[in-house]
Design a protein around this motif. Structure first.
Motif, PDB file in Angstrom:
ATOM      1  N   LEU A   1       2.838  12.808  20.924  1.00 29.64           N
ATOM      2  CA  LEU A   1       2.526  12.905  19.496  1.00 29.64           C
ATOM      3  C   LEU A   1       1.061  13.216  19.235  1.00 29.64           C
ATOM      4  O   LEU A   1       0.700  13.608  18.129  1.00 29.64           O
ATOM      5  CB  LEU A   1       2.897  11.584  18.803  1.00 29.64           C
ATOM      6  N   THR A   2       0.205  13.031  20.235  1.00 30.27           N
ATOM      7  CA  THR A   2      -1.224  13.266  20.068  1.00 30.27           C
ATOM      8  C   THR A   2      -1.537  14.708  20.452  1.00 30.27           C
ATOM      9  O   THR A   2      -1.151  15.162  21.538  1.00 30.27           O
ATOM     10  CB  THR A   2      -2.044  12.307  20.951  1.00 30.27           C
ATOM     11  N   ARG A   3      -2.230  15.447  19.570  1.00 26.34           N
ATOM     12  CA  ARG A   3      -2.495  16.852  19.819  1.00 26.34           C
ATOM     13  C   ARG A   3      -3.799  17.100  20.570  1.00 26.34           C
ATOM     14  O   ARG A   3      -3.989  18.155  21.148  1.00 26.34           O
ATOM     15  CB  ARG A   3      -2.573  17.599  18.487  1.00 26.34           C
ATOM     16  N   THR A   4      -4.735  16.185  20.506  1.00 22.55           N
ATOM     17  CA  THR A   4      -6.056  16.423  21.087  1.00 22.55           C
ATOM     18  C   THR A   4      -6.362  15.379  22.152  1.00 22.55           C
ATOM     19  O   THR A   4      -5.871  14.253  22.087  1.00 22.55           O
ATOM     20  CB  THR A   4      -7.146  16.369  19.994  1.00 22.55           C
TER      21      THR A   4
ATOM     22  N   LEU B   1      -7.062   7.290  23.455  1.00 23.16           N
ATOM     23  CA  LEU B   1      -5.736   6.755  23.145  1.00 23.16           C
ATOM     24  C   LEU B   1      -4.767   7.907  22.915  1.00 23.16           C
ATOM     25  O   LEU B   1      -5.079   8.848  22.191  1.00 23.16           O
ATOM     26  CB  LEU B   1      -5.778   5.873  21.897  1.00 23.16           C
ATOM     27  N   GLN B   2      -3.600   7.837  23.545  1.00 26.17           N
ATOM     28  CA  GLN B   2      -2.573   8.858  23.382  1.00 26.17           C
ATOM     29  C   GLN B   2      -1.294   8.201  22.883  1.00 26.17           C
ATOM     30  O   GLN B   2      -0.947   7.096  23.299  1.00 26.17           O
ATOM     31  CB  GLN B   2      -2.308   9.566  24.708  1.00 26.17           C
ATOM     32  N   ALA B   3      -0.593   8.886  21.965  1.00 28.22           N
ATOM     33  CA  ALA B   3       0.632   8.352  21.366  1.00 28.22           C
ATOM     34  C   ALA B   3       1.844   9.138  21.850  1.00 28.22           C
ATOM     35  O   ALA B   3       1.780  10.365  22.009  1.00 28.22           O
ATOM     36  CB  ALA B   3       0.539   8.414  19.842  1.00 28.22           C
ATOM     37  N   TYR B   4       2.943   8.416  22.070  1.00 29.75           N
ATOM     38  CA  TYR B   4       4.183   9.022  22.541  1.00 29.75           C
ATOM     39  C   TYR B   4       5.365   8.371  21.837  1.00 29.75           C
ATOM     40  O   TYR B   4       5.320   7.196  21.468  1.00 29.75           O
ATOM     41  CB  TYR B   4       4.368   8.821  24.052  1.00 29.75           C
ATOM     42  N   LYS B   5       6.425   9.140  21.683  1.00 27.51           N
ATOM     43  CA  LYS B   5       7.704   8.579  21.260  1.00 27.51           C
ATOM     44  C   LYS B   5       8.622   8.630  22.477  1.00 27.51           C
ATOM     45  O   LYS B   5       8.767   9.684  23.111  1.00 27.51           O
ATOM     46  CB  LYS B   5       8.290   9.390  20.105  1.00 27.51           C
ATOM     47  N   LEU B   6       9.218   7.500  22.839  1.00 24.12           N
ATOM     48  CA  LEU B   6      10.036   7.407  24.048  1.00 24.12           C
ATOM     49  C   LEU B   6      11.486   7.105  23.689  1.00 24.12           C
ATOM     50  O   LEU B   6      11.761   6.345  22.749  1.00 24.12           O
ATOM     51  CB  LEU B   6       9.535   6.280  24.966  1.00 24.12           C
TER      52      LEU B   6
ATOM     53  N   TYR C   1       5.910  -0.351  20.424  1.00 22.49           N
ATOM     54  CA  TYR C   1       6.542  -0.780  19.172  1.00 22.49           C
ATOM     55  C   TYR C   1       7.990  -0.283  19.192  1.00 22.49           C
ATOM     56  O   TYR C   1       8.242   0.920  19.335  1.00 22.49           O
ATOM     57  CB  TYR C   1       5.796  -0.180  17.978  1.00 22.49           C
ATOM     58  N   VAL C   2       8.951  -1.190  19.083  1.00 21.68           N
ATOM     59  CA  VAL C   2      10.363  -0.814  19.144  1.00 21.68           C
ATOM     60  C   VAL C   2      10.817  -0.299  17.776  1.00 21.68           C
ATOM     61  O   VAL C   2      10.746  -1.012  16.769  1.00 21.68           O
ATOM     62  CB  VAL C   2      11.242  -2.013  19.573  1.00 21.68           C
ATOM     63  N   LEU C   3      11.264   0.959  17.753  1.00 18.61           N
ATOM     64  CA  LEU C   3      11.738   1.569  16.519  1.00 18.61           C
ATOM     65  C   LEU C   3      13.224   1.301  16.298  1.00 18.61           C
ATOM     66  O   LEU C   3      13.656   0.991  15.191  1.00 18.61           O
ATOM     67  CB  LEU C   3      11.503   3.087  16.564  1.00 18.61           C
ATOM     68  N   ASP C   4      14.021   1.422  17.373  1.00 15.19           N
ATOM     69  CA  ASP C   4      15.467   1.243  17.236  1.00 15.19           C
ATOM     70  C   ASP C   4      16.047   0.842  18.585  1.00 15.19           C
ATOM     71  O   ASP C   4      15.610   1.337  19.632  1.00 15.19           O
ATOM     72  CB  ASP C   4      16.109   2.556  16.757  1.00 15.19           C
ATOM     73  N   GLY C   5      17.021  -0.048  18.572  1.00 18.04           N
ATOM     74  CA  GLY C   5      17.624  -0.517  19.814  1.00 18.04           C
ATOM     75  C   GLY C   5      16.959  -1.783  20.331  1.00 18.04           C
ATOM     76  O   GLY C   5      16.158  -2.420  19.638  1.00 18.04           O
TER      77      GLY C   5
ATOM     78  N   VAL D   1      11.247   3.990  21.174  1.00 18.68           N
ATOM     79  CA  VAL D   1       9.997   3.233  21.231  1.00 18.68           C
ATOM     80  C   VAL D   1       8.821   4.142  20.884  1.00 18.68           C
ATOM     81  O   VAL D   1       8.797   5.317  21.262  1.00 18.68           O
ATOM     82  CB  VAL D   1       9.795   2.643  22.650  1.00 18.68           C
ATOM     83  N   LEU D   2       7.849   3.577  20.164  1.00 13.77           N
ATOM     84  CA  LEU D   2       6.561   4.239  19.948  1.00 13.77           C
ATOM     85  C   LEU D   2       5.571   3.627  20.928  1.00 13.77           C
ATOM     86  O   LEU D   2       5.437   2.403  20.996  1.00 13.77           O
ATOM     87  CB  LEU D   2       6.081   4.019  18.515  1.00 13.77           C
ATOM     88  N   SER D   3       4.892   4.465  21.700  1.00 17.07           N
ATOM     89  CA  SER D   3       3.971   3.986  22.729  1.00 17.07           C
ATOM     90  C   SER D   3       2.570   4.512  22.473  1.00 17.07           C
ATOM     91  O   SER D   3       2.385   5.706  22.194  1.00 17.07           O
ATOM     92  CB  SER D   3       4.446   4.448  24.113  1.00 17.07           C
ATOM     93  N   LEU D   4       1.590   3.616  22.553  1.00 23.03           N
ATOM     94  CA  LEU D   4       0.180   4.005  22.545  1.00 23.03           C
ATOM     95  C   LEU D   4      -0.396   3.602  23.894  1.00 23.03           C
ATOM     96  O   LEU D   4      -0.308   2.442  24.287  1.00 23.03           O
ATOM     97  CB  LEU D   4      -0.586   3.300  21.425  1.00 23.03           C
ATOM     98  N   PHE D   5      -0.955   4.570  24.587  1.00 23.68           N
ATOM     99  CA  PHE D   5      -1.494   4.288  25.914  1.00 23.68           C
ATOM    100  C   PHE D   5      -2.961   4.689  25.964  1.00 23.68           C
ATOM    101  O   PHE D   5      -3.337   5.778  25.534  1.00 23.68           O
ATOM    102  CB  PHE D   5      -0.720   5.047  26.996  1.00 23.68           C
TER     103      PHE D   5
END
Length: 203
Positions: free
Chosen positions: A108-111, A115-120, A141-145, A184-188
């Motif tokens: 999800l992070t373009r640059t 910190l980098q964001a991902y949807k898993l 962060y759990v979005l669903d499930g 899941v939304l992940s920030l690494f």
């Protein structure tokens, strides 16, 4: 003959700005649909009434640390608050990629940045954890499930709206806790980088 200067056309808003401009009205509609006052929403999220009001009117720029508690309070995915394009939309190049140990992820992070964001989308990976460790810091962060997270000596199951964060030097493993994939939304971040949260939901 005197030259008359033609008025310049106003610049067209960027696609990103157009998305941000829609966040406030969308938040206001959600609050009206739920029949919540600003005071009630402030008590649920821990965000002040004035900040919520400015966010809905467009006077406050939406940020992840404000939108996450609101998504949890309204019981909707974060994508619904920002009106994110569908995964794979060629205009934004959100391309799903396979995870090494099963499942898919969308950057999800373009640059480049600390910190980098991902949807898993994480499948069930069995019942026997394959613990791993590496440099960095992760925030999920759990979005669903339902997510099963094994972290050191802890074996946890997290549901929608729940968050976990840890130093990834600690051995860890995660999987769907049932037969349904978990979203899941992940920030690494690299070692030493952590999220700075100013607004926290009240217990």
């Amino acid at each position: 003959m005197a030259h008359t200067e033609q008025p310049k056309a106003a610049p067209l808003p960027s696609p990103h700005q157009a998305v941000l401009d829609e966040v406030g009205p969308r938040l206001r509609r959600l609050r009206a649909q739920r029949g919540l006052s600003l005071a009630a929403l402030a008590a649920t999220t821990g965000i002040s009434k004035s900040t919520l009001s400015r966010l809905e009117s467009g006077q406050r720029r939406p940020s992840l640390e404000l939108l996450l508690p609101l998504a949890s309070a309204y019981g909707v995915p974060l994508d619904d608050l920002v009106g994110a394009p569908e995964v794979g939309d060629p205009r934004v190049r959100l391309t799903p990629r396979p995870l090494r140990n099963g499942g898919t992820f969308v950057p999800l992070t373009r640059t480049p940045g600390p910190l980098q964001a991902y949807k898993l989308l994480i499948p069930n990976r069995g019942t026997e954890p394959d613990l791993r460790s590496h440099d960095g810091y992760e925030w999920l962060y759990v979005l669903d499930g339902r997510l099963r997270l094994v972290l050191g000596e802890h074996d946890l199951v997290l549901g929608p709206g729940e968050v976990a964060e840890w130093d990834t030097k600690v051995q860890h493993w995660f999987s769907s806790a049932d037969l349904r994939p978990v979203e899941v939304l992940s920030l690494f971040g690299r070692q030493g980088e952590r999220m700075h949260v100013r607004a926290k939901p009240r217990a």
